[in-house]
Design a protein around this motif. Structure first.
Motif, PDB file in Angstrom:
ATOM      1  N   GLN A 106       0.853  -1.193   0.000  1.00 49.91           N
ATOM      2  CA  GLN A 106       0.000   0.000   0.000  1.00 49.91           C
ATOM      3  C   GLN A 106       0.886   1.238   0.000  1.00 49.91           C
ATOM      4  O   GLN A 106       1.784   1.391   0.817  1.00 49.91           O
ATOM      5  CB  GLN A 106      -0.899   0.010   1.233  1.00 49.91           C
ATOM      6  N   ASN A 107       0.661   2.110  -0.977  1.00 50.12           N
ATOM      7  CA  ASN A 107       1.467   3.330  -1.075  1.00 50.12           C
ATOM      8  C   ASN A 107       0.716   4.362  -1.900  1.00 50.12           C
ATOM      9  O   ASN A 107      -0.384   4.114  -2.394  1.00 50.12           O
ATOM     10  CB  ASN A 107       2.843   3.019  -1.687  1.00 50.12           C
ATOM     11  N   SER A 108       1.341   5.539  -2.041  1.00 51.86           N
ATOM     12  CA  SER A 108       0.695   6.643  -2.750  1.00 51.86           C
ATOM     13  C   SER A 108       0.996   6.644  -4.251  1.00 51.86           C
ATOM     14  O   SER A 108       0.485   7.490  -4.985  1.00 51.86           O
ATOM     15  CB  SER A 108       1.139   7.980  -2.148  1.00 51.86           C
ATOM     16  N   LYS A 110       0.892   5.925  -8.132  1.00 49.99           N
ATOM     17  CA  LYS A 110      -0.244   5.730  -9.030  1.00 49.99           C
ATOM     18  C   LYS A 110       0.046   4.737 -10.145  1.00 49.99           C
ATOM     19  O   LYS A 110      -0.874   4.242 -10.795  1.00 49.99           O
ATOM     20  CB  LYS A 110      -0.657   7.066  -9.654  1.00 49.99           C
ATOM     21  N   THR A 132      -3.928   0.952  -7.643  1.00 47.05           N
ATOM     22  CA  THR A 132      -5.116   1.399  -6.903  1.00 47.05           C
ATOM     23  C   THR A 132      -4.784   1.989  -5.546  1.00 47.05           C
ATOM     24  O   THR A 132      -5.651   2.567  -4.896  1.00 47.05           O
ATOM     25  CB  THR A 132      -6.077   0.222  -6.695  1.00 47.05           C
ATOM     26  N   GLY A 133      -3.518   1.834  -5.105  1.00 42.36           N
ATOM     27  CA  GLY A 133      -3.147   2.281  -3.770  1.00 42.36           C
ATOM     28  C   GLY A 133      -3.320   1.199  -2.721  1.00 42.36           C
ATOM     29  O   GLY A 133      -2.865   1.338  -1.586  1.00 42.36           O
ATOM     30  N   LYS A 134      -3.977   0.087  -3.093  1.00 47.57           N
ATOM     31  CA  LYS A 134      -4.176  -1.019  -2.158  1.00 47.57           C
ATOM     32  C   LYS A 134      -3.000  -1.980  -2.211  1.00 47.57           C
ATOM     33  O   LYS A 134      -2.341  -2.115  -3.238  1.00 47.57           O
ATOM     34  CB  LYS A 134      -5.469  -1.764  -2.495  1.00 47.57           C
ATOM     35  N   GLU A 164       5.737  10.105  -6.946  1.00 43.61           N
ATOM     36  CA  GLU A 164       5.248  11.437  -7.317  1.00 43.61           C
ATOM     37  C   GLU A 164       6.273  12.210  -8.138  1.00 43.61           C
ATOM     38  O   GLU A 164       5.914  13.087  -8.933  1.00 43.61           O
ATOM     39  CB  GLU A 164       4.884  12.228  -6.055  1.00 43.61           C
TER      40      GLU A 164
END
Length: 252
Positions: A106-108, A110, A132-134, A164
């Motif tokens: 799980q992370n930010s 994309k 999905t971020g999951k 990012e």
């Protein structure tokens, strides 16, 4: 005394007893395809993986050793991207467009960046896959617009998480090797008219990792509540040292 009417009466009475019993027995049989598949999955041989011998990918596809790897305690806390591969990250396939599996924490982020190189270190395909971020297990099948893997050739693949700030030298990523082989006649014959779980067992005995995992994943998708299939999946991952992520969900 004419005994024929009595005999006919006895036969009719027997039929009245037997026919309802037969109808009841037929109705008791499972009629759904899922029910039949569930029984077959329980009766199928266990899915095990026997590492390949001389067919395994060689070093001409570039280095892909585990290196320092990702410690089990870090995987458990969701800190690493992990390939669903045997420890040496070498895998065989029998298809030109195989399926790859990776665990994504799980992370930010994309996206994850995927690249494929041939044995001459020439990049032949690359793409970005949405996240999905999951946390869970992501699967990616080489698409139709990608070059088909050639039989007998070695390739190197890589997945890199895009943060990012985009792709960076320190972006978390993994790599490994894959080789396409031609299945022998005996295996092709055995693969006729079998269920996904039986297909996984056959591929596993031949050391063909990518189709072993893909077939077992297909079986789980068809019957997501089948406890036997969940157990088979977890046991297979544990057998190649992936016990820390064996119970993670399939994301797609």
């Amino acid at each position: 005394m004419n005994r024929k009417p009595l005999a006919l009466f006895a036969i009719a009475l027997s039929l009245q007893i037997i026919i309802p019993s037969l109808v009841s027995s037929v109705k008791a049989q499972p009629t759904s395809a899922n029910g039949s598949q569930s029984i077959q999955s329980r009766l199928a041989a266990d899915v095990t993986f026997e590492p390949p011998g001389s067919d395994k990918p060689d070093d001409t596809a570039g280095g892909a050793s585990r290196g320092s790897g990702c410690p089990q305690e870090v995987i458990i806390t969701g800190g690493c991207v992990v390939p669903l591969m045997p420890g040496n990250r070498d895998g065989l396939t029998v298809t030109g467009r195989p399926t790859f599996f990776i665990y994504v924490p799980q992370n930010s982020a994309k996206e994850v960046f995927f690249s494929l190189e041939d044995q001459n270190n020439k990049n032949i395909y690359q793409t970005r896959i949405a996240l999905t971020g999951k946390s869970g297990i992501l699967q990616f099948t080489l698409p139709e617009n990608a070059p088909s893997l050639e039989v007998g050739k070695n390739y190197r693949w890589a997945f890199v998480v895009v943060g990012e700030q985009g792709l960076r030298p320190d972006s978390p990523g993994i790599q490994g090797r894959i080789k396409r082989i031609e299945p022998d006649a005996a295996l092709l014959s055995q693969l006729q008219n079998v269920t996904p779980i039986e297909r996984a067992a056959l591929y596993g005995k031949k050391g063909i990792w990518h189709e072993t995992l893909a077939s077992l994943a297909q079986a789980r998708k068809l019957q997501p509540t089948d406890a036997n299939l969940v157990s088979q999946w977890e046991q297979l991952l544990k057998s190649v040292g992936l016990e820390a992520i064996a119970s993670q969900p399939l994301l797609n």
